[in-house]
Design an enzyme around this catalytic site. Structure first.
Site, short mmCIF file in Angstrom:
data_model
loop_
_atom_site.label_atom_id
_atom_site.label_comp_id
_atom_site.label_asym_id
_atom_site.label_seq_id
_atom_site.Cartn_x
_atom_site.Cartn_y
_atom_site.Cartn_z
N GLY A 18 0.76 -1.24 0.00
CA GLY A 18 0.00 0.00 0.00
C GLY A 18 0.79 1.29 0.00
N ASN A 20 1.30 3.14 -2.61
CA ASN A 20 0.52 4.08 -3.43
C ASN A 20 -0.66 4.63 -2.63
OD1 ASN A 20 1.38 4.41 -6.40
ND2 ASN A 20 1.71 2.25 -5.99
N LEU A 90 -4.76 -7.11 -6.95
CA LEU A 90 -4.37 -8.20 -7.85
C LEU A 90 -5.54 -9.05 -8.34
CD1 LEU A 90 -1.07 -9.32 -6.09
CD2 LEU A 90 -1.34 -7.91 -8.15
N ASN A 107 -6.42 2.69 -12.54
CA ASN A 107 -5.40 1.75 -12.07
C ASN A 107 -4.04 2.39 -12.29
OD1 ASN A 107 -4.28 -0.85 -11.25
ND2 ASN A 107 -3.70 -1.13 -13.39
N HIS A 109 -0.13 1.39 -13.06
CA HIS A 109 0.67 0.23 -13.50
C HIS A 109 2.13 0.66 -13.56
CE1 HIS A 109 1.48 -3.64 -15.32
NE2 HIS A 109 2.23 -3.02 -16.20
N ASP A 150 -5.08 -4.18 -17.54
CA ASP A 150 -4.17 -3.07 -17.87
C ASP A 150 -4.40 -2.51 -19.26
OD1 ASP A 150 -1.47 -4.99 -16.35
OD2 ASP A 150 -2.96 -3.69 -15.42
N GLU A 179 5.40 6.54 -9.52
CA GLU A 179 4.00 6.12 -9.39
C GLU A 179 3.28 6.97 -8.35
OE1 GLU A 179 3.15 1.89 -8.99
OE2 GLU A 179 5.26 1.54 -9.44
#
Ligand code: GRF
Length: 206
Positions: A18, A20, A90, A107, A109, A150, A179
């Site tokens: 976590g 992000n 996931l 999302n 990536h 994705d 990110e």
């Protein structure tokens, strides 16, 4: 429960550490997300480190098994979520969630999609593939989520250099930093209605 008017209620879906999620929580605590509120964290793993981050920040969280898509839809509705952020989630998102939240699920990536993305490209595997390719640049992507893996319309991307001597772990750490900044900027833009999408393209208006 009184919901703040004009504030985008955000659910962050996680499966792991976590960091992000933490970037969004830090932005919120630092007043850098004035029109957004992380209102819910959902994990499909009971022991995800991100659940502890949510608890520390006083954000409601829940474990929802990937086998219980109905519960996921229900909790998102109960909490009146406006925007769903997949941050290391996931599991495949149930079609019902994508359909009822189309254009409101994003999302992050850890590569420049469509490269190094899709089934099997997650975690260190992404960076191992980048190093094996010999490419000198990789990056991070924020995209809308569709029924694919994705494959949704790209909102924003940022390049990250691949340096001599990089291991997958070193490269992963460098990409993660980008990110965190890219995801925060995109979520902020979405809460301020500065993301536009037309004819299969999306962009952030300054
Ligand atoms: C990130 O690299 C993200 O891009 C990918 O999964 C990882 C999650 O990391 N989808 P964290 O749990 O946010 O630290």
């Amino acid at each position: 429960m009184g919901f703040e008017k004009g504030i985008t209620r955000i659910a962050v879906l996680i499966s792991g550490g976590g960091t992000n999620l933490q970037a969004l929580l830090d932005a919120q605590a630092g007043g850098r997300l004035p029109r957004g509120r992380v209102a819910l964290v959902v994990s499909d793993r009971k022991n995800a480190g991100g659940l502890a981050r949510a608890a520390k920040a006083g954000v409601a969280s829940a474990f929802v098994s990937r086998k219980d898509p109905g519960r996921l839809v229900e909790i998102l509705r109960e909490r009146q979520i406006d925007l769903i952020v997949l941050a290391g989630y996931l599991s495949i998102l149930p079609g019902e969630v994508i359909a009822s939240f189309r254009g409101r699920v994003i999302n992050i990536h850890p590569a420049l999609t469509p490269l190094f993305s899709g089934m099997g490209f997650y975690g260190l595997k992404v960076h191992e593939a980048v190093l094996a390719s010999g490419m000198k640049v990789t990056g991070a992507t924020v995209h809308f989520v569709d029924e694919g893996v994705d494959t949704g319309t790209i909102i924003a991307q940022r390049p990250v250099p691949v340096l001599d001597g990089d291991t997958p772990e070193i490269l992963q750490a460098r990409v993660l930093e980008t990110e965190h900044a890219l995801l925060t900027d995109c979520v902020k833009a979405l809460t301020e209605c500065r993301v536009r999408a037309k004819n299969g393209k999306a962009w952030v208006e300054e």
